[in-house]
Design an enzyme around this catalytic site. Structure first.
Site, PDB file in Angstrom:
ATOM      1  N   PRO A  13       0.827  -1.125   0.040  1.00  0.00           N
ATOM      2  CA  PRO A  13      -0.050  -0.093  -0.114  1.00  0.00           C
ATOM      3  C   PRO A  13       0.777   1.356   0.045  1.00  0.00           C
ATOM      4  CG  PRO A  13      -0.065  -0.990   2.251  1.00  0.00           C
ATOM      5  CD  PRO A  13       0.979  -2.164   1.341  1.00  0.00           C
TER       6      PRO A  13
ATOM      7  N   ASP B 167       9.562  -2.431  -7.999  1.00  0.00           N
ATOM      8  CA  ASP B 167      10.773  -3.239  -8.333  1.00  0.00           C
ATOM      9  C   ASP B 167      10.934  -4.103  -6.922  1.00  0.00           C
ATOM     10  OD1 ASP B 167      10.796  -2.761 -10.885  1.00  0.00           O
ATOM     11  OD2 ASP B 167      12.171  -1.016 -10.771  1.00  0.00           O
TER      12      ASP B 167
END
Ligand SMILES: Nc1ncnc2c1ncn2[C@@H]1O[C@H](COP(=O)(O)OP(=O)(O)OP(=O)(O)O)[C@@H](O)[C@H]1O
Length: 552
Positions: free
Chosen positions: A149, A208
């Site tokens: 989140p 990533d």
């Protein structure tokens, strides 16, 4: 191509025109039947030209469902098209949802609705298409989803709920969703608790860093379950059976961009649904025979390490921190002394400076990848492994190892444009000490069409393994006492960049995470899957099946 037997063929109504609709195991096609009275009833515009054949590959059909024509046309007070006489004559309908290739690698979900004269025919179509979809074994049915989140603009949950979940529901994929509560939550859950047998794949909604967590969690779990010691660089790793999908919701999303061609959650979700997969090379990073991390994109010491270290202290700035820290690091212009040793990949096709670009079904990946298949002899028995190491000492502004192009929206061709996703090598880029102006020229070339390696202070090697030892230590744990003073002084300089003296150590940026050691040894392991997407190498799924680590 072998002609496929027809499974079904009927004349069905589509947007008030009659179409010859046909299905075989590979294709669903529809072609307007040219009649004198083309329209069955009153004319609404439709995009299909008379006589033009339209087709969608069965592997790209997402779902098929029967349509309740009555409820579609009954008056519920909202604006809607007038019921067409044609639908009265053809009262049964089914809708096929499929992948439509839009612009710039973007995929979208499109619907086409066919109307039938009889209910039985409609059901036959729905059932036959469903049977074909069920036969597609590469498609996931149950997915484990982790949402960060706090990644990127903190939109992970919204992106998943609004753009991805409805598509998974449409494709009848069941999901177990975990919203992470802290860093490494997903990695640790995968490594210990997750009931992996229940799932066909794991999906990360994030950047990533989240992808890296998934790789570490899955690979470590697989090795632990099979009693493999990750600390040994010579150990042969056991393949993982699950694939990883990425829904881009981070700041840079470099891995998604390099594999899919675009950072778009809907495109990635569609690749996941149709079961696309892309093999990837993975570097394993060791220090003193201790495993540190895996890397799939960039390992960067010097410039990129310093940018990351600085930007981590400025997370509150959001994605803008990379620009700020990049500019600041450029101005400090620190270089680092050390020794780079590497094992050139001499037995392969392709060079880092050729014009090839890795695409789905890449010939170079296939050819070079053969070397690492389980049927071949271990790599460390190959002749080049015996004494083929090269050693370069010097002062470097940056040492980068790119296991893929590292393309991202800011640098569409990437750090190493000709790098391959799955050829078992990494491109080692050494940028020696040079003037600020020259370094700026080099950096700017990443965003232009000019060759960033065509400069006398830059060299690039395609390698299988490499090591780096900083000038002021044999290893991080065996510091030369005589140099302690320099280290202390360098730390002071690092804290006060106005001083023109360069610090002794930078950090390694390992796919966006900082490594705690400067002296490292890097080899490649192989994460392998299969490529289904024919247009590009691009696919959101990574088939996680780890093969050979490289031995000396
Ligand atoms: N609930 C959480 N709270 C804090 N950090 C988290 C949480 N979940 C994951 N993380 C960590 O946040 C870090 C950054 O996440 P992520 O990669 O998704 O976004 P990003 O850094 O903005 O994007 P990118 O890596 O593409 O630049 C990861 O290293 C991950 O370990």
């Amino acid at each position: 191509m072998e002609k496929q037997p027809r499974l079904l063929a009927s004349q069905l109504l589509l947007k008030n025109s009659l179409f010859e609709v046909s299905l075989n195991r590979v294709l669903l096609t529809w072609k307007e039947i040219a009649t004198k009275k083309k329209r069955v009833s009153g004319g609404i515009h439709h995009p299909f030209k008379v006589g033009t054949s339209h087709g969608v590959s069965v592997s790209e059909i997402l779902a098929v469902r029967e349509l309740d024509v009555d409820s579609e046309t009954k008056d519920d007070g909202r604006w809607q098209k007038m019921p067409q006489k044609s639908t009265e004559a053809y009262p049964y309908a089914f809708t096929v949802s499929y992948v439509e290739r839009a612009w710039q690698h973007r995929w979208r979900c499109s619907d086409v609705t066919f109307h039938c004269l009889e209910g039985a025919l409609c059901q036959q179509w729905v059932q036959t298409i469903r049977e074909q979809l069920t036969a597609l074994t590469s498609r996931p049915k149950h997915l484990l989803v982790y949402i960060n989140p706090y990644g990127g603009k903190q939109q992970g949950e919204r992106i998943y709920e609004q753009k991805v979940a409805p598509l998974f529901t449409l494709a009848s994929i069941s999901t177990h969703v975990i919203v992470t509560e802290h860093a490494n939550h997903a990695r640790d859950h995968l490594r210990t608790e997750a009931e992996l047998k229940k799932y066909d794949g794991v999906v990360c909604v994030g950047g990533d860093g989240m992808f890296s967590e998934m790789v570490h969690g899955l690979v470590s779990r697989t090795q632990r379950d099979n009693g493999v010691d990750q600390n040994s660089p010579e150990e042969k790793l056991v393949p993982c059976t699950l694939r990883i999908g990425i829904i881009p919701a981070g700041s840079t999303d470099c891995i998604c961009y390099a594999t899919v061609g675009i950072n778009d959650p809907v495109t990635s979700a569609l690749h996941i649904i149709v079961g696309d997969a892309q093999p990837m090379d993975v570097c394993s990073v060791h220090h003193n025979n201790t495993f540190l991390r895996y890397s799939v994109s960039l390992l960067g010491y010097g410039f990129y390490g310093d940018v990351l270290a600085d930007s981590e202290r400025k997370r509150w700035m959001g994605p803008a921190r990379y620009d700020f820290s990049g500019f600041k690091t450029f101005l400090t212009h620190h270089y680092y002394e050390g020794t780079v040793s590497f094992l050139p990949a001499t037995d392969i096709l392709g060079t880092p400076r050729d014009k090839t670009r890795c695409r789905a079904g890449c010939f170079i990946c296939q050819h070079n990848g053969q070397l690492y298949s389980e049927d071949h002899q271990p790599l460390f028995l190959l002749p080049e492994y015996k004494g083929g190491w090269r050693v370069i000492r010097g002062k470097f502004l940056a040492i980068n190892a790119a296991s893929m192009s590292c393309a991202c929206p800011r640098s569409p061709k990437g750090l190493s444009p000709a790098a391959h996703l799955a050829d078992g090598t990494t491109d080692l880029i050494l940028v020696r000490k040079c003037s600020r102006f020259n370094f700026l020229r080099h950096l700017l070339r990443h965003t232009s069409k000019y060759d960033q390696f065509d400069m006398n202070f830059v060299e690039v090697h395609r390698v299988r393994r490499f090591r780096f030892t900083p000038r002021y230590c044999q290893s991080d744990s065996e510091l030369d006492l005589r140099e302690n003073g320099k280290r202390l002084f360098s730390q002071i300089c690092r804290d006060h960049p106005a001083c023109s003296c360069s610090p002794a150590y930078s950090s390694w940026n390992c796919d966006g995470e900082i490594l705690p050691h400067a002296a490292i040894e890097v080899g490649l392991v192989r994460i392998k899957g299969k490529i289904l997407d024919e247009n590009l190498l691009q696919s959101a799924q990574t088939g996680v099946k780890v093969h050979l680590p490289f031995g000396q």
